[in-house]
Design a protein around this motif. Structure first.
Motif, PDB file in Angstrom:
ATOM      1  N   PRO A   1      -7.041   7.421   1.994  1.00  0.00           N
ATOM      2  CA  PRO A   1      -6.018   8.378   2.432  1.00  0.00           C
ATOM      3  C   PRO A   1      -4.853   8.555   1.461  1.00  0.00           C
ATOM      4  CG  PRO A   1      -5.900   6.380   3.727  1.00  0.00           C
ATOM      5  CD  PRO A   1      -7.134   6.276   2.881  1.00  0.00           C
ATOM      6  N   CYS A   2      -4.708   7.659   0.508  1.00  0.00           N
ATOM      7  CA  CYS A   2      -3.615   7.800  -0.467  1.00  0.00           C
ATOM      8  C   CYS A   2      -4.165   8.180  -1.831  1.00  0.00           C
ATOM      9  CB  CYS A   2      -2.773   6.532  -0.527  1.00  0.00           C
ATOM     10  SG  CYS A   2      -3.716   5.007  -0.731  1.00  0.00           S
TER      11      CYS A   2
ATOM     12  N   GLN B   1      -8.702  -3.416  -3.049  1.00  0.00           N
ATOM     13  CA  GLN B   1      -8.978  -2.736  -1.783  1.00  0.00           C
ATOM     14  C   GLN B   1      -7.926  -3.073  -0.740  1.00  0.00           C
ATOM     15  OE1 GLN B   1     -12.767  -3.633   0.047  1.00  0.00           O
ATOM     16  NE2 GLN B   1     -12.697  -1.758   1.244  1.00  0.00           N
ATOM     17  N   CYS B   2      -7.413  -2.063  -0.075  1.00  0.00           N
ATOM     18  CA  CYS B   2      -6.437  -2.266   0.997  1.00  0.00           C
ATOM     19  C   CYS B   2      -7.164  -2.763   2.246  1.00  0.00           C
ATOM     20  CB  CYS B   2      -5.704  -0.969   1.306  1.00  0.00           C
ATOM     21  SG  CYS B   2      -4.523  -1.129   2.674  1.00  0.00           S
ATOM     22  N   ALA B   3      -6.715  -3.876   2.799  1.00  0.00           N
ATOM     23  CA  ALA B   3      -7.341  -4.447   3.987  1.00  0.00           C
ATOM     24  C   ALA B   3      -7.085  -3.584   5.219  1.00  0.00           C
ATOM     25  CB  ALA B   3      -6.805  -5.859   4.227  1.00  0.00           C
ATOM     26  N   MET B   4      -6.024  -2.797   5.227  1.00  0.00           N
ATOM     27  CA  MET B   4      -5.674  -2.007   6.411  1.00  0.00           C
ATOM     28  C   MET B   4      -6.608  -0.813   6.607  1.00  0.00           C
ATOM     29  SD  MET B   4      -3.760  -1.548   9.039  1.00  0.00           S
ATOM     30  CE  MET B   4      -2.302  -2.538   8.835  1.00  0.00           C
ATOM     31  N   HIS B   5      -6.867  -0.058   5.540  1.00  0.00           N
ATOM     32  CA  HIS B   5      -7.665   1.153   5.714  1.00  0.00           C
ATOM     33  C   HIS B   5      -8.714   1.373   4.629  1.00  0.00           C
ATOM     34  CE1 HIS B   5      -5.132   3.001   2.674  1.00  0.00           C
ATOM     35  NE2 HIS B   5      -4.089   2.642   3.376  1.00  0.00           N
ATOM     36  N   GLY B   6      -8.917   0.388   3.770  1.00  0.00           N
ATOM     37  CA  GLY B   6     -10.019   0.440   2.818  1.00  0.00           C
ATOM     38  C   GLY B   6      -9.798   1.252   1.562  1.00  0.00           C
ATOM     39  N   ALA B   7      -8.594   1.758   1.321  1.00  0.00           N
ATOM     40  CA  ALA B   7      -8.342   2.513   0.092  1.00  0.00           C
ATOM     41  C   ALA B   7      -8.698   1.646  -1.112  1.00  0.00           C
ATOM     42  CB  ALA B   7      -6.877   2.942   0.011  1.00  0.00           C
ATOM     43  N   LEU B   8      -9.218   2.291  -2.159  1.00  0.00           N
ATOM     44  CA  LEU B   8      -9.644   1.581  -3.363  1.00  0.00           C
ATOM     45  C   LEU B   8      -8.793   2.000  -4.548  1.00  0.00           C
ATOM     46  CD1 LEU B   8     -13.476   1.976  -2.824  1.00  0.00           C
ATOM     47  CD2 LEU B   8     -12.127  -0.110  -2.525  1.00  0.00           C
ATOM     48  N   PHE B   9      -8.311   1.003  -5.297  1.00  0.00           N
ATOM     49  CA  PHE B   9      -7.413   1.224  -6.421  1.00  0.00           C
ATOM     50  C   PHE B   9      -8.019   0.658  -7.706  1.00  0.00           C
ATOM     51  CE2 PHE B   9      -4.971   0.838  -2.558  1.00  0.00           C
ATOM     52  CZ  PHE B   9      -4.040   1.860  -2.645  1.00  0.00           C
ATOM     53  N   SER B  10      -7.809   1.351  -8.808  1.00  0.00           N
ATOM     54  CA  SER B  10      -8.228   0.878 -10.123  1.00  0.00           C
ATOM     55  C   SER B  10      -7.430  -0.374 -10.478  1.00  0.00           C
ATOM     56  CB  SER B  10      -7.975   1.971 -11.162  1.00  0.00           C
ATOM     57  OG  SER B  10      -8.113   1.461 -12.452  1.00  0.00           O
ATOM     58  N   ILE B  11      -8.101  -1.383 -10.998  1.00  0.00           N
ATOM     59  CA  ILE B  11      -7.409  -2.617 -11.382  1.00  0.00           C
ATOM     60  C   ILE B  11      -6.433  -2.369 -12.524  1.00  0.00           C
ATOM     61  CG2 ILE B  11      -7.728  -4.894 -12.455  1.00  0.00           C
ATOM     62  CD1 ILE B  11     -10.285  -5.174 -10.767  1.00  0.00           C
ATOM     63  N   ASP B  12      -6.833  -1.588 -13.519  1.00  0.00           N
ATOM     64  CA  ASP B  12      -5.985  -1.448 -14.711  1.00  0.00           C
ATOM     65  C   ASP B  12      -4.886  -0.397 -14.601  1.00  0.00           C
ATOM     66  OD1 ASP B  12      -7.826   0.621 -14.804  1.00  0.00           O
ATOM     67  OD2 ASP B  12      -8.136   0.472 -16.964  1.00  0.00           O
ATOM     68  N   THR B  13      -5.011   0.553 -13.679  1.00  0.00           N
ATOM     69  CA  THR B  13      -3.965   1.578 -13.550  1.00  0.00           C
ATOM     70  C   THR B  13      -3.244   1.548 -12.212  1.00  0.00           C
ATOM     71  OG1 THR B  13      -5.453   3.266 -12.654  1.00  0.00           O
ATOM     72  CG2 THR B  13      -5.227   3.138 -15.080  1.00  0.00           C
ATOM     73  N   GLY B  14      -3.874   0.963 -11.196  1.00  0.00           N
ATOM     74  CA  GLY B  14      -3.297   0.954  -9.857  1.00  0.00           C
ATOM     75  C   GLY B  14      -3.427   2.275  -9.127  1.00  0.00           C
TER      76      GLY B  14
ATOM     77  N   CYS C   1       0.850  -1.189   0.000  1.00  0.00           N
ATOM     78  CA  CYS C   1       0.000   0.000   0.000  1.00  0.00           C
ATOM     79  C   CYS C   1       0.890   1.245   0.000  1.00  0.00           C
ATOM     80  CB  CYS C   1      -0.895   0.010   1.236  1.00  0.00           C
ATOM     81  SG  CYS C   1      -1.901   1.500   1.361  1.00  0.00           S
ATOM     82  N   PRO C   2       0.640   2.200  -0.898  1.00  0.00           N
ATOM     83  CA  PRO C   2       1.477   3.404  -0.941  1.00  0.00           C
ATOM     84  C   PRO C   2       1.282   4.301   0.276  1.00  0.00           C
ATOM     85  CG  PRO C   2      -0.311   3.591  -2.528  1.00  0.00           C
ATOM     86  CD  PRO C   2      -0.365   2.200  -1.963  1.00  0.00           C
ATOM     87  N   HIS C   3       0.214   4.116   1.019  1.00  0.00           N
ATOM     88  CA  HIS C   3      -0.065   4.963   2.179  1.00  0.00           C
ATOM     89  C   HIS C   3       0.702   4.524   3.416  1.00  0.00           C
ATOM     90  CE1 HIS C   3      -2.808   6.087   5.667  1.00  0.00           C
ATOM     91  NE2 HIS C   3      -2.312   7.228   5.261  1.00  0.00           N
ATOM     92  N   GLN C   4       0.635   3.235   3.735  1.00  0.00           N
ATOM     93  CA  GLN C   4       1.258   2.749   4.967  1.00  0.00           C
ATOM     94  C   GLN C   4       2.356   1.720   4.753  1.00  0.00           C
ATOM     95  OE1 GLN C   4      -1.938   1.505   7.573  1.00  0.00           O
ATOM     96  NE2 GLN C   4      -2.250   3.606   8.250  1.00  0.00           N
ATOM     97  N   GLY C   5       2.586   1.329   3.518  1.00  0.00           N
ATOM     98  CA  GLY C   5       3.647   0.359   3.253  1.00  0.00           C
ATOM     99  C   GLY C   5       3.337  -1.038   3.749  1.00  0.00           C
TER     100      GLY C   5
END
Length: 91
Positions: free
Chosen positions: A66-67, A47-60, A24-28
């Motif tokens: 928070p990130c 989806q990041c399990a730590m804080h729920g951030a959501l990322f696009s599958i095709d671009t990341g 995760c780019p936010h918390q590593g």
């Protein structure tokens, strides 16, 4: 999967594959839930399990959390003799 000694993962979207470092780019921290689950409940976003951030599958790119605006570290892939292979450069 491992890539250059680091945890990584692949998401298949139809006939396309997207690979990223499991970081995760936010918390590593690792992104996955138990049992290597990386996608949200709808299977539409990473989806990041730590804080729920959501990322696009095709671009990341982080679309929410928070990130927001940051991105996952991509791993370039290609198909060779029916195998999905990682490569250091984009084809």
């Amino acid at each position: 999967m491992r890539y250059r000694g680091r945890d990584a993962f692949v998401v298949r979207d139809g006939d396309r594959y997207f690979a990223y470092l499991n970081l995760c780019p936010h918390q590593g921290v690792a992104l996955d839930w138990d049992n290597e689950q990386f996608l949200d409940i709808d299977g539409e976003l990473i989806q990041c399990a730590m804080h729920g951030a959501l990322f696009s599958i095709d671009t990341g790119i982080c679309l929410a959390g928070p990130c927001h605006g940051e991105h996952l570290i991509p791993i370039h892939t290609h198909i060779e003799d029916g195998w999905l292979c990682a490569s250091d450069t984009q084809p």
